[in-house]
Each structure stands twice: as structure tokens, then as C-alpha cells.
Design a protein around this motif. Structure first.
Motif, mmCIF file in Angstrom:
data_model
loop_
_atom_site.group_PDB
_atom_site.id
_atom_site.type_symbol
_atom_site.label_atom_id
_atom_site.label_comp_id
_atom_site.label_asym_id
_atom_site.label_seq_id
_atom_site.Cartn_x
_atom_site.Cartn_y
_atom_site.Cartn_z
ATOM 1 N N PHE A 1 0.831 -1.198 0.000
ATOM 2 C CA PHE A 1 0.000 0.000 0.000
ATOM 3 C C PHE A 1 0.867 1.250 0.000
ATOM 4 C CE2 PHE A 1 -1.724 -3.439 2.599
ATOM 5 C CZ PHE A 1 -2.857 -3.761 1.872
ATOM 6 N N SER A 2 0.365 2.287 -0.647
ATOM 7 C CA SER A 2 1.059 3.573 -0.623
ATOM 8 C C SER A 2 0.023 4.685 -0.663
ATOM 9 C CB SER A 2 2.021 3.698 -1.806
ATOM 10 O OG SER A 2 1.311 3.658 -3.021
ATOM 11 N N GLY A 3 0.436 5.848 -0.247
ATOM 12 C CA GLY A 3 -0.436 7.012 -0.326
ATOM 13 C C GLY A 3 -1.385 7.193 0.846
ATOM 14 N N THR A 4 -1.273 6.361 1.860
ATOM 15 C CA THR A 4 -2.126 6.527 3.028
ATOM 16 C C THR A 4 -1.375 6.100 4.278
ATOM 17 O OG1 THR A 4 -4.263 5.989 4.042
ATOM 18 C CG2 THR A 4 -3.182 4.221 2.820
ATOM 19 N N SER A 5 -1.698 6.732 5.378
ATOM 20 C CA SER A 5 -1.127 6.320 6.667
ATOM 21 C C SER A 5 -2.204 5.692 7.548
ATOM 22 C CB SER A 5 -0.499 7.518 7.380
ATOM 23 O OG SER A 5 -1.476 8.513 7.599
ATOM 24 N N GLU A 6 -3.453 5.743 7.082
ATOM 25 C CA GLU A 6 -4.575 5.177 7.824
ATOM 26 C C GLU A 6 -4.642 3.662 7.593
ATOM 27 O OE1 GLU A 6 -9.402 5.512 7.632
ATOM 28 O OE2 GLU A 6 -8.238 7.304 7.211
ATOM 29 N N ASN A 7 -4.953 2.900 8.623
ATOM 30 C CA ASN A 7 -5.034 1.448 8.494
ATOM 31 C C ASN A 7 -6.018 1.034 7.408
ATOM 32 O OD1 ASN A 7 -3.127 1.124 10.463
ATOM 33 N ND2 ASN A 7 -4.483 0.200 11.958
ATOM 34 N N ILE A 8 -5.779 -0.123 6.834
ATOM 35 C CA ILE A 8 -6.492 -0.636 5.671
ATOM 36 C C ILE A 8 -7.310 -1.868 6.081
ATOM 37 C CG2 ILE A 8 -6.156 -1.732 3.398
ATOM 38 C CD1 ILE A 8 -5.223 1.083 3.258
ATOM 39 N N THR B 1 -11.211 4.839 5.096
ATOM 40 C CA THR B 1 -12.168 5.946 4.936
ATOM 41 C C THR B 1 -11.787 6.898 3.800
ATOM 42 O OG1 THR B 1 -11.015 7.251 6.613
ATOM 43 C CG2 THR B 1 -12.856 5.886 7.362
ATOM 44 N N MET B 2 -10.525 6.864 3.362
ATOM 45 C CA MET B 2 -10.057 7.791 2.326
ATOM 46 C C MET B 2 -9.919 7.145 0.939
ATOM 47 S SD MET B 2 -7.056 9.636 4.541
ATOM 48 C CE MET B 2 -6.567 10.643 3.171
ATOM 49 N N TYR B 3 -9.978 5.818 0.872
ATOM 50 C CA TYR B 3 -9.557 5.141 -0.343
ATOM 51 C C TYR B 3 -10.250 3.789 -0.443
ATOM 52 C CZ TYR B 3 -6.069 1.814 -2.290
ATOM 53 O OH TYR B 3 -5.433 0.799 -2.942
ATOM 54 N N GLN B 4 -10.665 3.401 -1.657
ATOM 55 C CA GLN B 4 -11.274 2.086 -1.871
ATOM 56 C C GLN B 4 -10.908 1.599 -3.268
ATOM 57 O OE1 GLN B 4 -14.341 1.044 0.224
ATOM 58 N NE2 GLN B 4 -14.396 -0.957 -0.691
ATOM 59 N N GLN B 5 -10.556 0.318 -3.366
ATOM 60 C CA GLN B 5 -10.229 -0.272 -4.653
ATOM 61 C C GLN B 5 -10.670 -1.729 -4.649
ATOM 62 O OE1 GLN B 5 -6.091 -0.049 -5.772
ATOM 63 N NE2 GLN B 5 -6.478 -0.870 -7.792
ATOM 64 N N VAL B 6 -11.174 -2.194 -5.793
ATOM 65 C CA VAL B 6 -11.556 -3.590 -5.959
ATOM 66 C C VAL B 6 -10.801 -4.126 -7.169
ATOM 67 C CG1 VAL B 6 -13.446 -5.201 -6.400
ATOM 68 C CG2 VAL B 6 -13.851 -3.160 -5.017
ATOM 69 N N ILE B 7 -10.136 -5.269 -6.995
ATOM 70 C CA ILE B 7 -9.452 -5.895 -8.119
ATOM 71 C C ILE B 7 -9.911 -7.343 -8.225
ATOM 72 C CG2 ILE B 7 -7.413 -4.412 -8.135
ATOM 73 C CD1 ILE B 7 -5.922 -6.596 -6.628
ATOM 74 N N LYS B 8 -9.982 -7.816 -9.443
ATOM 75 C CA LYS B 8 -10.355 -9.199 -9.721
ATOM 76 C C LYS B 8 -9.073 -9.996 -9.930
ATOM 77 C CE LYS B 8 -13.333 -11.674 -12.955
ATOM 78 N NZ LYS B 8 -14.202 -11.475 -14.139
ATOM 79 N N VAL B 9 -8.949 -11.128 -9.232
ATOM 80 C CA VAL B 9 -7.746 -11.948 -9.321
ATOM 81 C C VAL B 9 -8.140 -13.401 -9.549
ATOM 82 C CG1 VAL B 9 -6.362 -10.423 -7.858
ATOM 83 C CG2 VAL B 9 -7.608 -12.317 -6.832
ATOM 84 N N GLN B 10 -7.182 -14.175 -10.030
ATOM 85 C CA GLN B 10 -7.407 -15.597 -10.254
ATOM 86 C C GLN B 10 -6.291 -16.407 -9.613
ATOM 87 O OE1 GLN B 10 -7.678 -16.766 -14.361
ATOM 88 N NE2 GLN B 10 -8.221 -18.866 -13.842
ATOM 89 N N LYS B 11 -6.685 -17.374 -8.795
ATOM 90 C CA LYS B 11 -5.695 -18.290 -8.225
ATOM 91 C C LYS B 11 -5.631 -19.513 -9.121
ATOM 92 C CE LYS B 11 -3.899 -20.473 -4.124
ATOM 93 N NZ LYS B 11 -4.007 -20.647 -2.671
ATOM 94 N N GLN B 12 -4.418 -19.859 -9.540
ATOM 95 C CA GLN B 12 -4.199 -20.978 -10.447
ATOM 96 C C GLN B 12 -3.420 -22.072 -9.735
ATOM 97 O OE1 GLN B 12 -2.088 -19.008 -13.623
ATOM 98 N NE2 GLN B 12 -3.974 -18.355 -14.597
ATOM 99 N N TRP B 13 -3.329 -23.211 -10.376
ATOM 100 C CA TRP B 13 -2.489 -24.292 -9.861
ATOM 101 C C TRP B 13 -1.050 -23.853 -9.854
ATOM 102 C CZ3 TRP B 13 -4.583 -28.062 -7.344
ATOM 103 C CH2 TRP B 13 -5.825 -28.544 -7.715
ATOM 104 N N PHE B 14 -0.300 -24.338 -8.890
ATOM 105 C CA PHE B 14 1.138 -24.074 -8.808
ATOM 106 C C PHE B 14 1.865 -25.285 -9.353
ATOM 107 C CE2 PHE B 14 5.178 -24.304 -6.426
ATOM 108 C CZ PHE B 14 5.746 -23.156 -6.928
ATOM 109 N N TRP B 15 2.657 -25.069 -10.387
ATOM 110 C CA TRP B 15 3.423 -26.163 -11.015
ATOM 111 C C TRP B 15 4.894 -25.998 -10.679
ATOM 112 C CZ3 TRP B 15 0.393 -29.814 -12.920
ATOM 113 C CH2 TRP B 15 -0.880 -29.460 -13.316
#
Length: 75
Positions: free
Chosen positions: A11-18, A60-74
Motif C-alpha cells: 500500500f502507498s499514499g495513506t497512513s490510515e489502516n487498511i 475511509t479515504m480510499y477504496q479499490q476492488v481488483i479481480k484476481v485468479q488463483k491458479q495451480w502451482f506447477w
């Protein structure tokens, strides 16, 4: 944004807990972290089965949503 073992969140740009919430695509919460220090990296997702997830990160100052995919580990 595929990953295989865990995700590292920084995280960057904030000092408030996430707050970090991971939900599956049906909206069910599968992992939750509160009061995360934004100066520290956070490792999440290691216990999740493979699939597609939404990672919601914010305070309270920042919100973001990201879509991720967990794949098999080879090796």
C-alpha cells in the motif's frame, strides 16, 4: 492478475489502516483482514482453492476492488 501460492499486497499514499476483504464470485467472504498497517506488505490467499476472487481494499479515504485468479502451482 493470476497468482498461484499467495498474493502480496503493498500500500502507498495513506497512513490510515487498511481493511482487506476477499470474496468469491458469489459474494461470499473467504478472507478478511482488518486494521492492516499500510507500511507493511500483507500476504493473503494462501488457503484459498483455485478460482476467481474479488479483493476489496480500503479505508475511509480510499477504496479499490481488483479481480484476481488463483491458479495451480506447477513445480
Amino acid at each position: 492478475n493470476p497468482f498461484s501460492e499467495h498474493m502480496t499486497l503493498s500500500f502507498s499514499g495513506t497512513s490510515e489502516n487498511i481493511t482487506v476483504e476477499i470474496t468469491d464470485m458469489s459474494g461470499q467472504r473467504v478472507e478478511f483482514k482488518d486494521n492492516v498497517d499500510p507500511s507493511q506488505s500483507l500476504y493473503v490467499g494462501s488457503e484459498l482453492p483455485r478460482g476467481v476472487y474479488l479483493v476489496k481494499v480500503g479505508n475511509t479515504m480510499y477504496q479499490q476492488v481488483i479481480k484476481v485468479q488463483k491458479q495451480w502451482f506447477w513445480h
